[in-house]
Design a protein around this motif. Structure first.
Motif, PDB file in Angstrom:
ATOM      1  N   ARG A 177       0.856  -1.187   0.000  1.00  0.00           N
ATOM      2  CA  ARG A 177       0.000   0.000   0.000  1.00  0.00           C
ATOM      3  C   ARG A 177       0.892   1.236   0.000  1.00  0.00           C
ATOM      4  NH1 ARG A 177      -2.800  -0.704   4.426  1.00  0.00           N
ATOM      5  NH2 ARG A 177      -4.771  -1.375   3.483  1.00  0.00           N
ATOM      6  N   THR A 179       1.138   5.297   0.204  1.00  0.00           N
ATOM      7  CA  THR A 179       0.402   6.421   0.773  1.00  0.00           C
ATOM      8  C   THR A 179       1.198   7.689   0.559  1.00  0.00           C
ATOM      9  OG1 THR A 179      -0.465   4.938   2.477  1.00  0.00           O
ATOM     10  CG2 THR A 179      -0.777   7.278   2.827  1.00  0.00           C
ATOM     11  N   LYS A 182      -2.278  14.358  -0.294  1.00  0.00           N
ATOM     12  CA  LYS A 182      -3.190  14.574  -1.418  1.00  0.00           C
ATOM     13  C   LYS A 182      -2.578  15.407  -2.536  1.00  0.00           C
ATOM     14  CE  LYS A 182      -8.154  14.835  -1.937  1.00  0.00           C
ATOM     15  NZ  LYS A 182      -9.434  15.020  -1.215  1.00  0.00           N
ATOM     16  N   SER A 201      -6.571  -1.520  -5.776  1.00  0.00           N
ATOM     17  CA  SER A 201      -7.626  -0.623  -5.317  1.00  0.00           C
ATOM     18  C   SER A 201      -7.034   0.748  -5.019  1.00  0.00           C
ATOM     19  CB  SER A 201      -8.329  -1.181  -4.076  1.00  0.00           C
ATOM     20  OG  SER A 201      -7.407  -1.269  -2.998  1.00  0.00           O
ATOM     21  N   LYS A 202      -7.916   1.736  -5.002  1.00  0.00           N
ATOM     22  CA  LYS A 202      -7.531   3.110  -4.673  1.00  0.00           C
ATOM     23  C   LYS A 202      -8.456   3.639  -3.588  1.00  0.00           C
ATOM     24  CE  LYS A 202      -6.070   4.273  -9.406  1.00  0.00           C
ATOM     25  NZ  LYS A 202      -6.309   5.193 -10.545  1.00  0.00           N
ATOM     26  N   ASP A 203      -7.892   4.500  -2.745  1.00  0.00           N
ATOM     27  CA  ASP A 203      -8.671   5.174  -1.709  1.00  0.00           C
ATOM     28  C   ASP A 203      -8.206   6.625  -1.647  1.00  0.00           C
ATOM     29  OD1 ASP A 203     -10.193   5.942   0.391  1.00  0.00           O
ATOM     30  OD2 ASP A 203      -9.132   4.762   1.920  1.00  0.00           O
ATOM     31  N   GLN A 204      -8.978   7.505  -2.275  1.00  0.00           N
ATOM     32  CA  GLN A 204      -8.598   8.909  -2.360  1.00  0.00           C
ATOM     33  C   GLN A 204      -9.332   9.765  -1.331  1.00  0.00           C
ATOM     34  OE1 GLN A 204      -8.771  10.447  -6.345  1.00  0.00           O
ATOM     35  NE2 GLN A 204      -7.967   8.564  -7.258  1.00  0.00           N
ATOM     36  N   SER A 205      -9.978   9.164  -0.368  1.00  0.00           N
ATOM     37  CA  SER A 205     -10.670   9.921   0.663  1.00  0.00           C
ATOM     38  C   SER A 205      -9.695  10.323   1.759  1.00  0.00           C
ATOM     39  CB  SER A 205     -11.806   9.093   1.257  1.00  0.00           C
ATOM     40  OG  SER A 205     -11.280   7.922   1.853  1.00  0.00           O
ATOM     41  N   PRO A 209      -4.438   9.939   0.776  1.00  0.00           N
ATOM     42  CA  PRO A 209      -4.946   8.903  -0.130  1.00  0.00           C
ATOM     43  C   PRO A 209      -3.924   7.782  -0.301  1.00  0.00           C
ATOM     44  CG  PRO A 209      -4.297  10.836  -1.365  1.00  0.00           C
ATOM     45  CD  PRO A 209      -4.205  11.224   0.082  1.00  0.00           C
ATOM     46  N   SER A 210      -4.426   6.583  -0.603  1.00  0.00           N
ATOM     47  CA  SER A 210      -3.556   5.413  -0.723  1.00  0.00           C
ATOM     48  C   SER A 210      -3.958   4.599  -1.931  1.00  0.00           C
ATOM     49  CB  SER A 210      -3.635   4.548   0.543  1.00  0.00           C
ATOM     50  OG  SER A 210      -4.940   4.052   0.722  1.00  0.00           O
ATOM     51  N   GLU A 253     -10.288  -5.636  -6.293  1.00  0.00           N
ATOM     52  CA  GLU A 253     -11.233  -4.680  -6.833  1.00  0.00           C
ATOM     53  C   GLU A 253     -10.671  -4.121  -8.136  1.00  0.00           C
ATOM     54  OE1 GLU A 253     -11.943  -1.770  -3.923  1.00  0.00           O
ATOM     55  OE2 GLU A 253     -12.557  -3.196  -2.362  1.00  0.00           O
TER      56      GLU A 253
END
Length: 355
Positions: A177, A179, A182, A201-205, A209-210, A253
């Protein structure tokens, strides 16, 4: 009248011990230790000398119980203190191992190396790990010999390099992962594209973000260095990402996994079984035409030459069909039997390991 217990003349005392031998000034000195304690002492796991030594005595021959002479001890070590001499022999001496013990150690280390290779490699076509039996077979084919002076991990990495040269096998990718802040996330995505990483997968929240992706193990250290440019960090989620069955072991995902592979495999097995059946029918007709003496094996439902019937009954194919016959199941052809036995072995081997 009292009876005395007469011991056998050829009895050897102090034989169920680990012997450490040291040659000094042309003399041989030995000490008697408890089995499996010498290595613990040398690796500083065991610190109590009484737990290592059978007795604080120096021998010339442990198996015969011959003690070392004081003159020889003073000449070789400069002292006749038995405890100090035992410590020196324990540190510098050579551990005597019997042939069976050495064979057991090498066999255990060979199994450990094969386990590490299995955990760190996959089949590039199916993305599935090879079984322990397959890895051991490949290691025998490249004529690998265990070196007891090297660790299992060091030898496993060397084995992987040799296997890659000769067989369809490659290192399992690392699942990591990444990180980054932003404002620097776009720069992180560019670097991920440069590394040819597979995005999971991506997590931009949020402010950090990661992105979860799979990379080659060899570029991990360079990734850590280059992430400093975008103030990012890396976290290893899995040291070996495997795919088992059709999909991955862990959920993916945004990645499409082909589902047509099992159907192809079943079609291939069906084609092979049909070909084997045709071949068996043709061989039966040829054998009958030539008039050879043949016997029918009721467990396998095939005709076997009379001379080869004994060898056939000893084969794994006959034994497997014999078990099926006792359980009221129909017989399998030789190819189907091999496929079923291989699947059973793979399930048995993979049951003990968590990928």
């Amino acid at each position: 009248m009292s009876r005395t217990l007469v011991q056998p003349v050829g009895q050897k005392r102090l034989t169920n011990v680990a012997v450490v031998r040291l040659r000094k000034h042309g003399q041989r000195f030995e000490i008697a230790c408890f089995p499996n304690k010498v290595i613990s002492w040398r690796t500083r796991v065991e610190k109590d000398l009484d737990e290592v030594l059978q007795s604080h005595t120096v021998y010339s021959n442990v198996s015969k119980g011959v003690l070392a002479k004081s003159k020889e001890l003073i000449k070789a070590f400069g002292t006749d203190d038995q405890t100090k001499i035992c410590i020196e022999i324990l540190e510098k001496g050579e551990l005597q191992v019997s042939g069976k013990e050495r064979e057991a150690q090498l066999s255990s280390q060979f199994r450990d190396i094969a386990t590490i290779v299995m955990e760190k490699t996959i089949n590039p076509d199916t993305r599935r790990p090879y079984t322990i039996t397959m890895i051991e077979r490949l290691m025998h084919e490249i004529h690998f010999a265990v070196d007891p002076n090297l660790t299992s991990k060091e030898q496993a990495l060397k084995v992987i390099k040799k296997l890659i040269e000769h067989f369809p096998i490659k290192r399992a990718p690392l699942r990591v992962r990444f990180t980054a802040p932003k404002p620097n996330f776009a720069g992180l995505m560019e670097k991920v594209a440069e590394w040819n990483a597979t995005v999971i997968s991506k997590d931009q929240s949020g402010t950090q973000p990661s992105i979860v992706c799979e990379i080659e193990p060899s570029i991990l250290h360079s990734c850590e260095e280059r992430l400093k440019d975008v103030q990012g960090r890396v976290e290893v989620l899995s040291v070996s990402a495997h795919a088992e069955g059709g999909p991955s072991v862990e959920r993916r995902e945004n990645v499409e996994v082909p589902q047509a592979a099992p159907a192809k495999e079943s079609d291939a097995v069906a084609e092979i079984s049909e070909a084997v059946q045709k071949q068996s029918i043709s061989t039966e007709s040829q054998g009958n035409a030539q008039g050879k003496q043949q016997r029918r094996c009721k467990e396998c439902d095939v005709l076997v030459d009379d001379k080869l019937y004994r060898e056939h009954c000893k084969s794994g194919w006959h034994k497997h069909n014999y078990t099926r016959h006792k359980n009221g199941l129909p017989p399998l052809s030789q190819e189907e039997c091999m496929v079923e036995m291989e699947l059973a072995d793979s399930k048995k081997d993979l049951k003990d390991y968590d990928f």
